[in-house]
Enzyme design. Structure first.
Site, PDB file in Angstrom:
ATOM      1  N   LEU A 104       0.826  -1.209   0.000  1.00 27.54           N
ATOM      2  CA  LEU A 104       0.000   0.000   0.000  1.00 27.54           C
ATOM      3  C   LEU A 104       0.863   1.263   0.000  1.00 27.54           C
ATOM      4  O   LEU A 104       0.573   2.218  -0.729  1.00 27.54           O
ATOM      5  CB  LEU A 104      -0.923  -0.021   1.228  1.00 27.54           C
ATOM      6  CG  LEU A 104      -1.766   1.232   1.470  1.00 27.54           C
ATOM      7  CD1 LEU A 104      -2.697   1.525   0.284  1.00 27.54           C
ATOM      8  CD2 LEU A 104      -2.596   1.091   2.757  1.00 27.54           C
ATOM      9  N   TYR A 150      -3.469 -10.474  15.819  1.00 27.40           N
ATOM     10  CA  TYR A 150      -3.339  -9.391  14.833  1.00 27.40           C
ATOM     11  C   TYR A 150      -4.490  -8.390  14.981  1.00 27.40           C
ATOM     12  O   TYR A 150      -4.257  -7.183  15.124  1.00 27.40           O
ATOM     13  CB  TYR A 150      -3.313  -9.995  13.419  1.00 27.40           C
ATOM     14  CG  TYR A 150      -3.476  -8.973  12.317  1.00 27.40           C
ATOM     15  CD1 TYR A 150      -2.538  -7.953  12.141  1.00 27.40           C
ATOM     16  CD2 TYR A 150      -4.571  -9.013  11.452  1.00 27.40           C
ATOM     17  CE1 TYR A 150      -2.687  -7.009  11.137  1.00 27.40           C
ATOM     18  CE2 TYR A 150      -4.724  -8.081  10.447  1.00 27.40           C
ATOM     19  CZ  TYR A 150      -3.787  -7.073  10.293  1.00 27.40           C
ATOM     20  OH  TYR A 150      -3.945  -6.136   9.297  1.00 27.40           O
ATOM     21  N   LYS A 198      -4.228  -4.483  16.229  1.00 30.36           N
ATOM     22  CA  LYS A 198      -4.611  -3.375  15.343  1.00 30.36           C
ATOM     23  C   LYS A 198      -5.725  -2.541  15.991  1.00 30.36           C
ATOM     24  O   LYS A 198      -5.742  -1.314  15.866  1.00 30.36           O
ATOM     25  CB  LYS A 198      -5.078  -3.908  13.976  1.00 30.36           C
ATOM     26  CG  LYS A 198      -3.990  -4.539  13.130  1.00 30.36           C
ATOM     27  CD  LYS A 198      -2.975  -3.531  12.597  1.00 30.36           C
ATOM     28  CE  LYS A 198      -3.508  -2.702  11.446  1.00 30.36           C
ATOM     29  NZ  LYS A 198      -2.437  -1.882  10.826  1.00 30.36           N
TER      30      LYS A 198
HETATM   31  N1  LIG Z   1      -2.477  -6.885   3.039  1.00 28.46           N
HETATM   32  C1  LIG Z   1      -3.761  -6.979   3.341  1.00 28.46           C
HETATM   33  O1  LIG Z   1      -4.495  -7.791   2.754  1.00 28.46           O
HETATM   34  C2  LIG Z   1      -4.364  -6.062   4.372  1.00 28.46           C
HETATM   35  C3  LIG Z   1      -5.742  -6.159   4.668  1.00 28.46           C
HETATM   36  C4  LIG Z   1      -6.290  -5.260   5.598  1.00 28.46           C
HETATM   37  C5  LIG Z   1      -5.494  -4.301   6.200  1.00 28.46           C
HETATM   38  N2  LIG Z   1      -4.157  -4.254   5.917  1.00 28.46           N
HETATM   39  C6  LIG Z   1      -3.330  -3.226   6.548  1.00 28.46           C
HETATM   40  O2  LIG Z   1      -2.835  -2.422   5.497  1.00 28.46           O
HETATM   41  C7  LIG Z   1      -1.555  -1.888   5.833  1.00 28.46           C
HETATM   42  C8  LIG Z   1      -0.582  -2.075   4.672  1.00 28.46           C
HETATM   43  O3  LIG Z   1      -0.462  -3.453   4.336  1.00 28.46           O
HETATM   44  P1  LIG Z   1       0.522  -3.908   3.160  1.00 28.46           P
HETATM   45  O4  LIG Z   1      -0.082  -5.109   2.537  1.00 28.46           O
HETATM   46  O5  LIG Z   1       0.905  -2.732   2.330  1.00 28.46           O
HETATM   47  O6  LIG Z   1       1.812  -4.374   4.040  1.00 28.46           O
HETATM   48  P2  LIG Z   1       3.341  -4.680   3.603  1.00 28.46           P
HETATM   49  O7  LIG Z   1       3.490  -4.761   2.127  1.00 28.46           O
HETATM   50  O8  LIG Z   1       3.760  -5.858   4.413  1.00 28.46           O
HETATM   51  O9  LIG Z   1       4.100  -3.377   4.128  1.00 28.46           O
HETATM   52  C9  LIG Z   1       4.253  -3.136   5.488  1.00 28.46           C
HETATM   53  C10 LIG Z   1       5.404  -2.188   5.690  1.00 28.46           C
HETATM   54  O10 LIG Z   1       5.575  -1.963   7.089  1.00 28.46           O
HETATM   55  C11 LIG Z   1       6.975  -1.992   7.398  1.00 28.46           C
HETATM   56  N3  LIG Z   1       7.149  -2.312   8.797  1.00 28.46           N
HETATM   57  C12 LIG Z   1       6.837  -3.481   9.409  1.00 28.46           C
HETATM   58  N4  LIG Z   1       7.153  -3.396  10.725  1.00 28.46           N
HETATM   59  C13 LIG Z   1       7.657  -2.152  10.938  1.00 28.46           C
HETATM   60  C14 LIG Z   1       8.162  -1.479  12.079  1.00 28.46           C
HETATM   61  N5  LIG Z   1       8.221  -2.072  13.279  1.00 28.46           N
HETATM   62  N6  LIG Z   1       8.589  -0.202  11.941  1.00 28.46           N
HETATM   63  C15 LIG Z   1       8.572   0.399  10.726  1.00 28.46           C
HETATM   64  N7  LIG Z   1       8.119  -0.183   9.606  1.00 28.46           N
HETATM   65  C16 LIG Z   1       7.661  -1.457   9.706  1.00 28.46           C
HETATM   66  C17 LIG Z   1       7.491  -3.083   6.456  1.00 28.46           C
HETATM   67  O11 LIG Z   1       8.887  -3.014   6.321  1.00 28.46           O
HETATM   68  P3  LIG Z   1       9.768  -4.380   6.352  1.00 28.46           P
HETATM   69  O12 LIG Z   1       9.080  -5.353   5.438  1.00 28.46           O
HETATM   70  O13 LIG Z   1      11.121  -3.956   5.856  1.00 28.46           O
HETATM   71  O14 LIG Z   1       9.764  -4.846   7.778  1.00 28.46           O
HETATM   72  C18 LIG Z   1       6.751  -2.716   5.169  1.00 28.46           C
HETATM   73  O15 LIG Z   1       7.397  -1.670   4.491  1.00 28.46           O
HETATM   74  C19 LIG Z   1      -1.178  -2.531   7.173  1.00 28.46           C
HETATM   75  O16 LIG Z   1      -1.498  -1.610   8.199  1.00 28.46           O
HETATM   76  C20 LIG Z   1      -2.100  -3.741   7.286  1.00 28.46           C
HETATM   77  O17 LIG Z   1      -2.388  -4.032   8.650  1.00 28.46           O
HETATM   78  C21 LIG Z   1      -3.577  -5.103   5.013  1.00 28.46           C
END
Ligand SMILES: NC(=O)c1ccc[n+]([C@@H]2O[C@H](COP(=O)([O-])OP(=O)(O)OC[C@H]3O[C@@H](n4cnc5c(N)ncnc54)[C@H](OP(=O)(O)O)[C@@H]3O)[C@@H](O)[C@H]2O)c1
Length: 294
Positions: free
Chosen positions: A12, A125, A129
């Site tokens: 995202l 999780y 959240k």
């Molecule tokens: N994916 C889904 O289907 C889904 C559904 C509903 C809601 N969400 C929410 O949407 C948001 C974005 O999801 P996404 O799929 O884009 O996730 P993503 O691709 O896994 O990206 C998450 C990012 O957060 C960084 N991160 C993780 N732990 C961290 C920390 N302690 N400090 C700083 N940075 C950190 C990661 O860096 P590293 O990888 O280098 O650790 C990565 O850049 C999240 O809040 C998730 O809860 C996702």
């Protein structure tokens, strides 16, 4: 506006950076190498070195099984991390846009959840959240908390690795000609590009609060796969997998459809049907594949 995007190399976050940049905003893109959310000093020093008007937090620990195995870390990132950002942005007078999840609900309702429905997460999780949401909502009055669902985007999800559901289905269909998908969980598959557009729209107003932010409508993963193959004109044998074939290791809501009631009430929603979001994504994917192959 000066905008900071945390988690900028995520699925995202990458689209959020592009969406703000495309509108001419000055964007500071932060990765995990730049900021550790769970550490207040890291959040403070990183955000104070170049203050911005808006901070968008897309970063999270959201691998559901990993969260279950390490609740301390899940809460450190998703709850305390959100608190750290809320405190720092409040002290700077900045707006915090924080991304949350449909997994705050238990899925018993069987009709779309609205923002006023009581959450009851089934796993670590979702609980972590939800705690993060409450910190943001109580600590920084200039907040937007967006609950979204079943994301797919052109940048790979870092937590889950590999391909998103759409690209995985296309790959399996091309390689095997036969795909089996579960039919028991209802979601609203949402393109990250659309969530990013929604975030840009909200950043320009002061209608602070909690919002559901997903594509319109819902489907099972099986129905989603069927639509993907139909939209991509792929001839594949698609079958319903039995619930025991891919058993969930961690309890999840079997129904997590959200209604964007508050966005619509305010006339702010950018979302179309999940089918329309998919068509746009596939258009972009095809363009990307063509350009990659020269
Ligand atoms: N994916 C889904 O289907 C889904 C559904 C509903 C809601 N969400 C929410 O949407 C948001 C974005 O999801 P996404 O799929 O884009 O996730 P993503 O691709 O896994 O990206 C998450 C990012 O957060 C960084 N991160 C993780 N732990 C961290 C920390 N302690 N400090 C700083 N940075 C950190 C990661 O860096 P590293 O990888 O280098 O650790 C990565 O850049 C999240 O809040 C998730 O809860 C996702």
């Amino acid at each position: 506006m000066r905008v900071t995007v945390i988690g900028s190399n995520g699925q995202l976050g990458n689209d959020v950076v592009h969406a703000f940049s495309a509108q001419g905003h000055e964007v500071r893109a932060l990765t995990h190498a730049d900021i550790e959310l769970s550490n207040l000093e890291s959040a403070k020093s990183c955000l104070s070195s170049q203050p911005s008007h808006v901070v968008v937090n897309t970063a999270a620990m959201h691998h559901v099984e990993n969260c279950e195995q390490d609740p301390q870390k899940a809460f450190a990132v998703n709850a305390i991390g959100a608190r750290n950002l809320a405190v720092v942005t409040r002290d700077q007078g900045a707006t915090l846009i924080h991304v949350s999840t449909d997994y705050v609900f238990d899925g018993k309702k069987r009709e779309p959840y609205v923002e006023s429905d009581a959450p009851l997460p089934l796993n670590v999780y979702g609980n972590s959240k939800l705690a993060g949401e409450y910190f943001v909502r109580t600590l920084n009055p200039k907040h937007f908390v967006l609950r979204t669902s079943a994301l797919y985007g052109k940048n790979p999800c870092r937590a889950k690795g590999g391909l998103n559901f759409v690209d995985l289905m296309l790959k399996l269909a091309r390689e095997r000609g036969r795909v089996r998908v579960v039919d028991g969980e209802l979601v609203s598959p949402t393109a990250t590009a659309d969530v990013a557009r929604q975030i840009v729209v909200l950043s320009g107003c002061d209608a602070y609060g909690l919002y559901h932010a997903t594509a319109e409508g819902s489907c099972s993963w099986y129905e989603f796969a069927r639509e993907i193959f139909s939209a991509a004109s792929i001839d594949v044998k698609l079958e319903v997998a039995s619930p025991t074939e891919f058993p969930a290791k961690v309890p999840r809501p079997s129904y997590s459809v959200l209604e964007n009631r508050e966005l619509k009430k305010q006339g702010l929603s950018v979302f179309e049907s999940w089918q329309a979001g998919l068509m746009k994504y596939l258009g972009k994917t095809e363009t990307r594949l063509v350009s990659q192959t020269g």
